[in-house]
Design a protein around this motif. Structure first.
Motif, PDB file in Angstrom:
ATOM      1  N   VAL A 108     -63.654  35.457 -11.206  1.00 31.48           N
ATOM      2  CA  VAL A 108     -62.511  34.553 -11.146  1.00 31.48           C
ATOM      3  C   VAL A 108     -61.279  35.190 -11.784  1.00 31.48           C
ATOM      4  CG1 VAL A 108     -61.680  32.280 -11.868  1.00 31.48           C
ATOM      5  CG2 VAL A 108     -64.094  32.588 -11.345  1.00 31.48           C
ATOM      6  N   ASP A 109     -60.135  35.037 -11.130  1.00 35.19           N
ATOM      7  CA  ASP A 109     -58.848  35.354 -11.749  1.00 35.19           C
ATOM      8  C   ASP A 109     -58.282  34.036 -12.262  1.00 35.19           C
ATOM      9  OD1 ASP A 109     -58.904  38.074 -11.185  1.00 35.19           O
ATOM     10  OD2 ASP A 109     -57.929  37.815  -9.249  1.00 35.19           O
ATOM     11  N   TRP A 110     -57.885  34.036 -13.531  1.00 38.13           N
ATOM     12  CA  TRP A 110     -57.389  32.835 -14.189  1.00 38.13           C
ATOM     13  C   TRP A 110     -55.969  33.075 -14.663  1.00 38.13           C
ATOM     14  CZ3 TRP A 110     -56.038  32.442 -19.450  1.00 38.13           C
ATOM     15  CH2 TRP A 110     -55.872  31.147 -19.960  1.00 38.13           C
ATOM     16  N   SER A 111     -55.151  32.051 -14.562  1.00 40.69           N
ATOM     17  CA  SER A 111     -53.810  32.101 -15.143  1.00 40.69           C
ATOM     18  C   SER A 111     -53.489  30.731 -15.707  1.00 40.69           C
ATOM     19  CB  SER A 111     -52.762  32.521 -14.118  1.00 40.69           C
ATOM     20  OG  SER A 111     -52.700  31.594 -13.059  1.00 40.69           O
ATOM     21  N   ALA A 112     -52.686  30.730 -16.775  1.00 43.16           N
ATOM     22  CA  ALA A 112     -52.321  29.476 -17.419  1.00 43.16           C
ATOM     23  C   ALA A 112     -50.883  29.553 -17.895  1.00 43.16           C
ATOM     24  CB  ALA A 112     -53.238  29.194 -18.602  1.00 43.16           C
ATOM     25  N   THR A 113     -50.154  28.471 -17.716  1.00 40.50           N
ATOM     26  CA  THR A 113     -48.820  28.322 -18.277  1.00 40.50           C
ATOM     27  C   THR A 113     -48.991  27.687 -19.648  1.00 40.50           C
ATOM     28  OG1 THR A 113     -47.887  28.032 -16.075  1.00 40.50           O
ATOM     29  CG2 THR A 113     -46.534  27.310 -17.940  1.00 40.50           C
ATOM     30  N   LEU A 114     -48.407  28.318 -20.650  1.00 39.27           N
ATOM     31  CA  LEU A 114     -48.616  27.908 -22.039  1.00 39.27           C
ATOM     32  C   LEU A 114     -47.631  26.842 -22.502  1.00 39.27           C
ATOM     33  CD1 LEU A 114     -49.133  31.487 -23.504  1.00 39.27           C
ATOM     34  CD2 LEU A 114     -50.906  29.799 -22.976  1.00 39.27           C
ATOM     35  N   LYS A 115     -48.126  25.913 -23.296  1.00 37.94           N
ATOM     36  CA  LYS A 115     -47.264  24.921 -23.957  1.00 37.94           C
ATOM     37  C   LYS A 115     -46.723  25.467 -25.270  1.00 37.94           C
ATOM     38  CE  LYS A 115     -49.421  20.606 -22.404  1.00 37.94           C
ATOM     39  NZ  LYS A 115     -50.125  19.389 -22.858  1.00 37.94           N
ATOM     40  N   VAL A 116     -47.454  26.407 -25.855  1.00 42.33           N
ATOM     41  CA  VAL A 116     -47.110  26.977 -27.159  1.00 42.33           C
ATOM     42  C   VAL A 116     -47.180  28.498 -27.062  1.00 42.33           C
ATOM     43  CG1 VAL A 116     -48.010  24.962 -28.421  1.00 42.33           C
ATOM     44  CG2 VAL A 116     -49.514  26.896 -27.954  1.00 42.33           C
TER      45      VAL A 116
END
Length: 132
Positions: free
Chosen positions: A86-94
């Protein structure tokens, strides 16, 4: 039409993307679930979690991640076992490391699931994060 373990694994990742917590997330897991996260940049000593710890981690994740996406690159399913690349990406809140709030964290995951009665009994993660 019966649901396969691979179908369930894909629905599980979609649920995480959609921010599932509590009972919505718990529904994917067998009551005796164990999750093993092998050492990585975020969890240097690794971790082993039961259902309660998995659900608590999902709640904590909501405070750090604004959104996340899983792109399944490859799968292997045999009997009660499913392996996902799996390739994962996340937009951070902090901010995390050198990444600012609003920045994108990325990783490649190897996720190995074992099912019992159509639910996840064990999950082993090998998480390789891009520099941050």
């Amino acid at each position: 039409m019966s649901t396969t373990n691979l179908d369930t694994a894909r629905r599980y990742l979609r649920a995480i993307e959609q921010g599932a917590t509590g009972e919505a997330l718990a529904a994917f897991f067998h009551p005796e679930v164990t999750q093993r996260e092998y050492p990585n940049r975020l969890v240097p000593t690794g971790a082993t979690r039961d259902l309660r710890a998995i659900l608590a981690g999902a709640e904590r994740g909501q405070t750090v991640v604004a959104s996340q996406q899983y792109e399944v690159r490859h799968t292997v399913a045999e009997g009660d076992r499913v392996a996902l690349e799996v390739d994962w990406s996340a937009t951070l809140k902090v901010p995390v490391g050198t990444l600012p709030a609003g920045g994108t964290m990325r990783a490649s995951f190897g996720v190995f699931l074992t099912f019992r009665d159509g639910r996840i009994l064990s999950q082993h993660n090998y998480d390789c994060f891009e520099p941050f």
